[in-house]
Motif scaffolding. Sequence first.
Motif, PDB file in Angstrom:
ATOM      1  N   TYR A 127     -14.501   1.219   5.159  1.00 53.70           N
ATOM      2  CA  TYR A 127     -15.108   2.244   4.292  1.00 53.70           C
ATOM      3  C   TYR A 127     -16.331   2.857   4.982  1.00 53.70           C
ATOM      4  O   TYR A 127     -16.551   4.060   4.925  1.00 53.70           O
ATOM      5  CB  TYR A 127     -15.542   1.649   2.943  1.00 53.70           C
ATOM      6  N   LYS A 161      -5.950  11.723   8.283  1.00 55.08           N
ATOM      7  CA  LYS A 161      -6.653  10.533   8.786  1.00 55.08           C
ATOM      8  C   LYS A 161      -5.790   9.828   9.843  1.00 55.08           C
ATOM      9  O   LYS A 161      -6.284   9.341  10.849  1.00 55.08           O
ATOM     10  CB  LYS A 161      -6.953   9.575   7.623  1.00 55.08           C
ATOM     11  N   ALA A 206     -12.609   0.739  -4.932  1.00 57.87           N
ATOM     12  CA  ALA A 206     -12.429   1.151  -3.532  1.00 57.87           C
ATOM     13  C   ALA A 206     -12.636   2.658  -3.401  1.00 57.87           C
ATOM     14  O   ALA A 206     -13.299   3.132  -2.472  1.00 57.87           O
ATOM     15  CB  ALA A 206     -11.039   0.763  -3.039  1.00 57.87           C
ATOM     16  N   GLY A 207     -12.078   3.418  -4.353  1.00 60.48           N
ATOM     17  CA  GLY A 207     -12.298   4.858  -4.365  1.00 60.48           C
ATOM     18  C   GLY A 207     -13.772   5.172  -4.586  1.00 60.48           C
ATOM     19  O   GLY A 207     -14.352   6.024  -3.905  1.00 60.48           O
ATOM     20  N   ASN A 219     -15.348   5.077   7.916  1.00 59.19           N
ATOM     21  CA  ASN A 219     -14.775   6.366   7.497  1.00 59.19           C
ATOM     22  C   ASN A 219     -15.798   7.492   7.589  1.00 59.19           C
ATOM     23  O   ASN A 219     -15.438   8.641   7.810  1.00 59.19           O
ATOM     24  CB  ASN A 219     -14.286   6.301   6.038  1.00 59.19           C
ATOM     25  N   ARG A 242      -4.863   2.538   2.340  1.00 55.13           N
ATOM     26  CA  ARG A 242      -5.735   1.422   1.955  1.00 55.13           C
ATOM     27  C   ARG A 242      -7.192   1.721   2.282  1.00 55.13           C
ATOM     28  O   ARG A 242      -8.078   1.619   1.424  1.00 55.13           O
ATOM     29  CB  ARG A 242      -5.280   0.184   2.743  1.00 55.13           C
ATOM     30  N   ILE A 243      -7.412   2.151   3.509  1.00 57.20           N
ATOM     31  CA  ILE A 243      -8.772   2.202   4.038  1.00 57.20           C
ATOM     32  C   ILE A 243      -9.577   3.380   3.483  1.00 57.20           C
ATOM     33  O   ILE A 243     -10.805   3.346   3.432  1.00 57.20           O
ATOM     34  CB  ILE A 243      -8.705   2.193   5.574  1.00 57.20           C
ATOM     35  N   LEU A 244      -8.880   4.443   3.056  1.00 56.38           N
ATOM     36  CA  LEU A 244      -9.582   5.568   2.432  1.00 56.38           C
ATOM     37  C   LEU A 244      -9.950   5.262   0.989  1.00 56.38           C
ATOM     38  O   LEU A 244     -10.608   6.060   0.322  1.00 56.38           O
ATOM     39  CB  LEU A 244      -8.733   6.842   2.505  1.00 56.38           C
ATOM     40  N   GLY A 245      -9.502   4.113   0.483  1.00 59.42           N
ATOM     41  CA  GLY A 245      -9.889   3.700  -0.855  1.00 59.42           C
ATOM     42  C   GLY A 245      -8.896   4.097  -1.940  1.00 59.42           C
ATOM     43  O   GLY A 245      -9.135   3.865  -3.119  1.00 59.42           O
ATOM     44  N   PHE A 246      -7.776   4.706  -1.521  1.00 54.71           N
ATOM     45  CA  PHE A 246      -6.725   4.943  -2.519  1.00 54.71           C
ATOM     46  C   PHE A 246      -6.101   3.599  -2.912  1.00 54.71           C
ATOM     47  O   PHE A 246      -5.759   3.371  -4.050  1.00 54.71           O
ATOM     48  CB  PHE A 246      -5.631   5.853  -1.950  1.00 54.71           C
ATOM     49  N   VAL A 247      -5.894   2.736  -1.904  1.00 54.35           N
ATOM     50  CA  VAL A 247      -5.243   1.422  -1.996  1.00 54.35           C
ATOM     51  C   VAL A 247      -3.748   1.596  -2.258  1.00 54.35           C
ATOM     52  O   VAL A 247      -2.914   1.113  -1.492  1.00 54.35           O
ATOM     53  CB  VAL A 247      -5.899   0.487  -3.033  1.00 54.35           C
ATOM     54  N   ASN A 272       0.817  -1.210   0.000  1.00 47.84           N
ATOM     55  CA  ASN A 272       0.000   0.000   0.000  1.00 47.84           C
ATOM     56  C   ASN A 272       0.854   1.264   0.000  1.00 47.84           C
ATOM     57  O   ASN A 272       0.449   2.297  -0.527  1.00 47.84           O
ATOM     58  CB  ASN A 272      -0.938   0.030   1.214  1.00 47.84           C
ATOM     59  N   ASN A 310     -15.872   4.590  -1.472  1.00 50.40           N
ATOM     60  CA  ASN A 310     -15.680   5.672  -0.500  1.00 50.40           C
ATOM     61  C   ASN A 310     -16.406   6.932  -0.943  1.00 50.40           C
ATOM     62  O   ASN A 310     -17.019   7.621  -0.121  1.00 50.40           O
ATOM     63  CB  ASN A 310     -14.185   5.933  -0.279  1.00 50.40           C
ATOM     64  N   PHE A 356      -9.048  12.437  -3.812  1.00 52.00           N
ATOM     65  CA  PHE A 356      -8.799  11.739  -5.081  1.00 52.00           C
ATOM     66  C   PHE A 356      -8.578  12.786  -6.178  1.00 52.00           C
ATOM     67  O   PHE A 356      -7.765  12.598  -7.057  1.00 52.00           O
ATOM     68  CB  PHE A 356     -10.001  10.860  -5.457  1.00 52.00           C
ATOM     69  N   VAL A 393     -11.144   6.362  -8.530  1.00 50.40           N
ATOM     70  CA  VAL A 393      -9.858   5.711  -8.254  1.00 50.40           C
ATOM     71  C   VAL A 393     -10.165   4.261  -7.847  1.00 50.40           C
ATOM     72  O   VAL A 393     -10.191   3.910  -6.672  1.00 50.40           O
ATOM     73  CB  VAL A 393      -9.095   6.515  -7.165  1.00 50.40           C
ATOM     74  N   MET A 410      -6.978   4.869  14.502  1.00 50.16           N
ATOM     75  CA  MET A 410      -5.926   4.366  13.617  1.00 50.16           C
ATOM     76  C   MET A 410      -5.009   3.399  14.362  1.00 50.16           C
ATOM     77  O   MET A 410      -4.516   2.430  13.771  1.00 50.16           O
ATOM     78  CB  MET A 410      -5.106   5.516  13.039  1.00 50.16           C
ATOM     79  N   VAL A 443      -1.910   2.124   6.256  1.00 53.42           N
ATOM     80  CA  VAL A 443      -3.278   1.634   6.473  1.00 53.42           C
ATOM     81  C   VAL A 443      -4.297   2.666   5.974  1.00 53.42           C
ATOM     82  O   VAL A 443      -5.292   2.305   5.333  1.00 53.42           O
ATOM     83  CB  VAL A 443      -3.515   1.323   7.970  1.00 53.42           C
ATOM     84  N   ALA A 444      -4.046   3.944   6.245  1.00 52.87           N
ATOM     85  CA  ALA A 444      -4.983   4.991   5.802  1.00 52.87           C
ATOM     86  C   ALA A 444      -5.070   5.016   4.277  1.00 52.87           C
ATOM     87  O   ALA A 444      -6.145   5.216   3.708  1.00 52.87           O
ATOM     88  CB  ALA A 444      -4.559   6.349   6.344  1.00 52.87           C
TER      89      ALA A 444
END
Lengths: 397, 397
Positions: B137, A115, B107-108, B140, A278-283, A73, B111, B282, B104, B6, A275-276
């Motif tokens: 997700y 985040k 996953a993007g 968040n 990943r979890i924010l959906g940027f991956v 990530n 979110n 994003f 994105v 976190m 981790v952020a």
Amino acid sequence: MIADNMLGLVKNSSVIRAMFEEGNRLAKIHGAENVYDFSLGNPNVPAPAEVGTAIQEILDEEKSTYVHGYMSNAGYEDVRKTIAQSINQKFDTTFDATNIVMTVGAAGGLNVILKTLLNPGDEVITFAPFFGEYRGYTANYQGILVVVAPNTVDFQPNLTEFALKITKKTKAVIVNNPNNPTGVVYSKETVKKMAAILEEKQKEFGTDIYIVSDEPYRELVYDGVDVPYLTKYYKNTIVGYSYSKSLSLPGERIGYLVIPDEAADSEDIKAGASVATRILGFVNAPSLMQRVVAKCVDAKCDVEAYNRNRELLYNGLIDLGFECVKPQGAFYLFVKSPTEDEKVFCDIAKKYNVLIVPGSAFGCTGYVRIVYCVSYDTIKNSLPKFAEIAKELGVTK
Amino acid sequence: MIADNMLGLVKNSSVIRAMFEEGNRLAKIHGAENVYDFSLGNPNVPAPAEVGTAIQEILDEEKSTYVHGYMSNAGYEDVRKTIAQSINQKFDTTFDATNIVMTVGAAGGLNVILKTLLNPGDEVITFAPFFGEYRGYTANYQGILVVVAPNTVDFQPNLTEFALKITKKTKAVIVNNPNNPTGVVYSKETVKKMAAILEEKQKEFGTDIYIVSDEPYRELVYDGVDVPYLTKYYKNTIVGYSYSKSLSLPGERIGYLVIPDEAADSEDIKAGASVATRILGFVNAPSLMQRVVAKCVDAKCDVEAYNRNRELLYNGLIDLGFECVKPQGAFYLFVKSPTEDEKVFCDIAKKYNVLIVPGSAFGCTGYVRIVYCVSYDTIKNSLPKFAEIAKELGVTK
């Protein structure tokens, strides 16, 4: 019904983005050559040739499943190593791959670090005028943005007010150097004073306060000015970088965070940022572009083109009688509005198909932002329009 | 100190991602050919040739400042139009560019849509087993994930429990079709029943409940099975799509949302999704890849390669005495654990350098997920290892 806070955001959506859409609309009506869109920082200078070459080489030489595949990530390890080494060479630092997290541009990086750091109710300080998106980024994590009033003399940060606004709840300070919207570069002196204030306040409150240094304009500087690298002056500094401007790749969304080992709780921040992401959906940051920037780590777009634009627009406006602190970085002029309410200035400009952004979008009324990352001809052809605007507003030299 | 939530997330970081890192570590020690990493859905099938050709053509034919520049936050209009037309052709729908927001990856996109829809405390329902990231997700945006217990007979969703779990606070239902981790495809029958339940509950509570259909595996189906297009069965459906699997571009982070005009408050959702794309950092989906997928809108990776893998692994494991519902989509087997605590199974497998993910990561204990988006040889060579594992666990046909 959409979310309550989103309803508000949709209504008061970014002035800058609304103008960008308006510019596209006007261009369709009047022809692109007759619209002078100075609203969005969308680079007009092309990516350096190295970018195209790098893409070609990567596609020729590397496996598709590697180039376009998932990686950690935080990004490809070799890319992060290359970037760390390049920073070390330029700024005499000692980072390695573990200090770098690749991000979806600086905007992605700022969201990832906020985040990671913010508990609800934590305060984030920034200095007006400031990039308006900081407000949304902070609110995303229930943080509270605390704004230090502008110093309109030279647009260096108002450090006296800064010291007064730091509290036990202050978790981060967002610094944008060179600055959007003023183009001003914070000097070494300023940075040292800011660091001293923070050191003192950390001691006073027994807290850790992080500088988040948003640096997409680092390479866009003129007159040989030096942009201090903040990790060298204050150990709790996290740098957010983007290749949007230095390589003219704003649409590609590629940048990185630097998390120094010296920063308090560095290991947690590194792990948290991963981790952020990943979890924010940027991956992860876009994979091909990660590999591209590693190959272009020392390339730069044609900064001199921006300098020519700066001189033309700045001198043109000054000659007409407008007032402006001459910027040493980025690609913005922050011009004093001849009308008290700068929105009147913007509205009159729009009658001439000249699009400029009111300072209120940056927490600084009475000014407007004019971007000069447009073509030289756009600036040249806009000057007669600005002359007419000046005349209508009674501006004279 | 990093944010409290976190800290927890870092500690309990994604099991799957941790395994991916572990796989890389083991590969360095034992050699990649001696590690059987069935943990991460990282496609082994290369991107189709059209992708490379498209990149080449775009760089040759289009201006750098256009290809790599900013566009509307929702994406290039021509790209969105091309995608809408392609969906219309495939599924007999009537979308246009305004119904598409480029994202994105999926996953993007998830979110963005959850940010757009959720007020704090709103409930989001999903069906176990489910992709564990849905939990993060939803959190968040201070939503509450409500999980419907698994139906381990055939892994179609448990609609009786579903109806009971819908409340006045239910804002969204995340459906993943074909499903990760089971590979099961929800039938037209299932979708119709689900829609009928939702229609009834919307009437009962006077609310709008949105299906968010997460569809990265839409094209990865076997045995000629049909994956129903949910907007045709339920008007409050928003589709989240990704090219990660269909074009083998998971690292590039490119996908889209479909927001139909028929959905309640459609205009607000479209505007909200565009603002959320910006404000979450994003800004826009990666620009070059937007243009690439528009050129490859009907291209597909070699799905037959996954089918060969599916047959080899499924038959191999069944022959050894393992139990598994044969999947018709995606690239996962969800295998019943011979041990009550499936983590024991995973730990024993790891002794043989076989990495598989416990079902608890997907809200379904007693099962493990085994990906088959690896090379055919990896599967072939892993079967003797699985034989040893079966022996150690006392599994027989």
